[in-house]
Design a protein around this motif. Structure first.
Motif: not given
Length: 725
Positions: A610, A630, A662-670, A672
């Motif tokens: 990320v 981000l 966009g903190h959810r990108l760090l949690e893993g989405v789709r 990832a």
């Protein structure tokens, strides 16, 4: 209105009392000295310079008011005016040097206070108030005059309120009111009037500090002093500009340690001009974002209007700490309850569904067809008889309920009268917060003027919005206060060896090359890719073999900012021929663009992760600030970032990440994998250390992108920009 229900605060020792060292690694103070303002607010002797008793003159009215105030606080007053023998039958003195005893407070009713200040210094006067205008508020010439005034005051050891202040500090405060008080701080005296008049609603006001231009005494001084006064339940402030960011954070820290809420209107939410900066992080956060961050770090509650200021400060000063976070909305109208609950939920209040057992209990008095899950609709009729009080008591008995709010949108006697009385009576028998919103535009009804405002325990509001924001602030404050640990306690006090290594790379007034900036990061233990700086095509091929294919090649040079736009980055190179060609292309482009290089970087290619940005900027008020957001191409598109003022702890760094949209990108989405958040937090803390140790020498730092790898694999600074002051 709320009465004296808040337990008396016992102030704890400040950092100085605990023997903390004086400065952090950057030489900035770690604690402030609380000014002894007792003799300002309750002097034994007062001199009025420029006193007059000639009717029709402005000084006459001020002199009369000061005489009355001095009598109330038990002070001896000495008029000073070379043209008079007496003023209001009091002996008048030609000069402060002629006064018969040392003066605690001198009030200056003169156009140019500077000559008088010098005399006061010789006479060892402790405090002075300068009403005169024509200083920093008027432009450069006035600012220069104010600087001279401040220098004289600083050299004298005296403390000065003003210039460009007023008489608000000498108002008559009601002494028949009890309970925790509100202390006021206003840079504009008129803006404090709504809070001053809260006394007519039974709210005690203890102090009023009209700080004016703050040539000496400033908002921070009064916050520190008020936070140590046992009668002060909350500090309410209207501030147009903070004088010094560090002083403010130290004062706010003292209030947070003592659990005294600070509620503030701070003018300046909008940017008046874009701040130019070479780095992305410099463009992400304007000065008001930094103010918001500092407020959040130290628990200062920021509100937008004077009506919110008075309602929120009143609630925080008077209400007992909550026993639970749950808020129950109770009304005689399903529409009113639903409307209020929607607004409250959107604001972040917890409107819990009541248990089945509690709902069954409430249906003893409320018809079965009405909703009692929360919000509770009683249908109207039960409030008119004995059932009304039963319902309220049952709600307050629920352990999940910490706050009961009853919105009454308009008077409808006799039911509204009975409902108001039941709420007031119930509030007297519980430690839980009971709030009423009286929605009538008149405000003349007996149920409002007598029953609600006459209650010592109810919190009464006139609007849904003010009630919701005040209750949210009340709950947030007590959560913050219970968990608060001062960041100044753990701030580093000695410089690390990393600082010496980094400073050896810095060049005053210059932007560093990417290679040098990454060396600075490496000095602080921040991971960078495997890379080598080369100056020939053959060297680039050898470096690629050592780094390992695939590689990235980038031009590196001082004053070279965004390389991608100039075509000075080549990615995904997998062979010696590609590397050799890329070297020639990059040097040709640099030559064509007139860019001076120190070489070409051959870098390890890091793809999976990320992209974030972490950086440092210098705020004119607070000094070095740390930003995380981000990164990559998203940095300019989304401008999704959070900022903090050092020092701050690891928990605050994690809070910064939670603020990002966009903190959810760090949690893993789709599909990832989750990112290595611990490694990202570690980088933020190391960058903070860099900001504190290098101080003003580091004008800007921009790590973008910082590739945060999957959990357990760390984070890598793929690019960096550093500007030295």
């Amino acid at each position: 209105m709320l009465g004296s229900t808040y337990s008396t605060r016992s102030p704890g020792p400040g950092p100085a009392a605990r023997g903390a060292s004086d400065t952090d690694v950057g030489g900035r103070p770690l604690h402030n000295t609380v000014p002894d303002l007792d003799r300002f607010f309750r002097p034994e002797t007062v001199a009025v310079v420029g006193a007059s008793d000639t009717e029709g003159r402005p000084n006459t009215g001020i002199t009369r008011q000061l005489i009355a105030w001095s009598q109330r606080v038990g002070a001896r007053l000495f008029p000073v005016n070379p043209g008079r023998e007496t003023v209001f039958d009091l002996p008048c003195y030609a000069s402060v040097t002629d006064l018969p005893e040392t003066v605690d407070l001198a009030v200056l009713l003169v156009g140019d206070p500077l000559p008088v200040i010098e005399q006061l210094a010789e006479a060892k006067v402790r405090f002075a108030v300068a009403f005169a205008s024509g200083f920093a508020e008027t432009g450069e010439e006035g600012a220069a005059a104010q600087t001279r005034l401040a220098e004289v005051v600083a050299a004298s050891g005296m403390r000065l309120l003003g210039p460009n202040t007023n008489l608000n500090a000498f108002e008559k405060f009601r002494d028949d009111l009890t309970g925790p008080a509100i202390a006021l701080i206003t840079q504009s005296g008129h803006q404090g009037r709504p809070l001053y008049t809260l006394q007519e609603l039974g709210i005690r006001i203890s102090h009023w500090a009209p700080t004016g231009n703050e040539a000496d005494l400033e908002t921070a001084d009064f916050i520190s002093y008020f936070a140590e006064q046992p009668e002060v339940g909350a500090i309410a402030a209207y501030v147009e500009g903070l004088r010094d960011g560090r002083s403010f954070t130290l004062a706010a820290d003292r209030a947070a340690r003592n659990k005294v809420p600070v509620v503030m209107v701070k003018v300046g939410r909008t940017e008046t001009g874009a701040r130019m900066a070479a780095s992305h992080t410099g463009k992400l956060t304007g000065s008001d974002a930094v103010v918001d961050a500092a407020f959040k770090q130290f628990g200062v509650i920021r509100v937008d209007g004077l009506d919110q200021l008075q309602d929120t400060a009143t609630l925080l000063a008077r209400a007992k700490p909550p026993t639970a976070d749950g808020v129950v909305v109770y009304s005689i109208s399903g529409g009113t309850g639903a409307h209020f609950s929607d607004l409250a939920t959107a604001a972040g209040l917890d409107i819990p569904r009541l248990s089945d057992a509690k709902q069954t209990e409430l249906h003893q008095w409320i018809p079965d067809y009405l909703n009692v899950a929360n919000p509770i609709d009683n249908g109207g009729h039960p409030v008119g008889d004995w059932r009304g009080r039963k319902i309220i008591d049952a709600i307050l008995a629920d352990p999940s309920v910490g706050v009961l709010i009853c919105p009454i949108t308009g008077p409808f006697p006799p039911m509204s009268d009975k409902l108001a009385q039941d709420l007031a009576d119930a509030a007297e028998s519980t430690d839980k917060l009971v709030c009423v919103v009286w929605g009538s535009p008149l405000g003349t009804e007996d149920a409002y003027r007598t029953t609600l405002l006459g209650s010592s325990r109810l919190a009464t509001f006139r609007t849904f919005g003010n009630c919701i924001s005040a209750v949210k602030s009340y709950l947030d404050h007590h959560h913050f206060s219970a968990a608060y640990r001062s960041p100044f306690d753990d701030a580093p006090r000695t410089r690390s060896s990393s600082a010496r290594k980094a400073q050896a790379l810095m060049r005053a007034g210059h932007q560093l090359s990417e290679h040098a900036a990454k060396q600075m990061l490496r000095a602080y233990g921040i991971r960078v890719p495997r890379e080598q700086l080369v100056t020939s095509a053959a060297g680039s091929v050898r470096a690629a073999g050592l780094v390992g294919y695939p590689v990235v090649m980038k031009a590196s040079g001082a004053q070279l900012g965004h390389k991608t736009e100039l075509g000075l980055v080549k990615i995904g190179l997998t062979s010696a021929s590609q590397v050799r060609d890329a070297y020639r292309d990059l040097t040709d482009i640099a030559r064509y663009e007139g860019v001076e290089l120190d070489g070409i970087l051959v870098c390890q290619m890091v793809e999976r992760g990320v992209e974030m940005v972490v950086g440092v900027t210098q705020d004119p008020l607070f000094g070095p600030t740390v930003t995380v957001g981000l990164g990559g191409v998203l940095v300019e598109i989304l401008a999704d970032a959070a900022v903090r003022v050092p020092p701050f702890g690891e928990d605050m760094a994690r809070d910064m990440l939670g603020e990002l949209r966009g903190h959810r990108l760090l949690e893993g989405v789709r599909g990832a994998p989750p990112a290595d958040v611990d490694a990202l937090v570690d980088v933020v803390m190391r960058v903070q250390r860099m900001a504190m140790e290098l101080g003003g020498d580091l004008s800007e730092l921009d790590i973008n992108p910082l590739m945060v790898l999957p959990r357990g694999q760390g984070a890598v600074a793929l690019d960096a920009l550093a500007v030295c002051r």
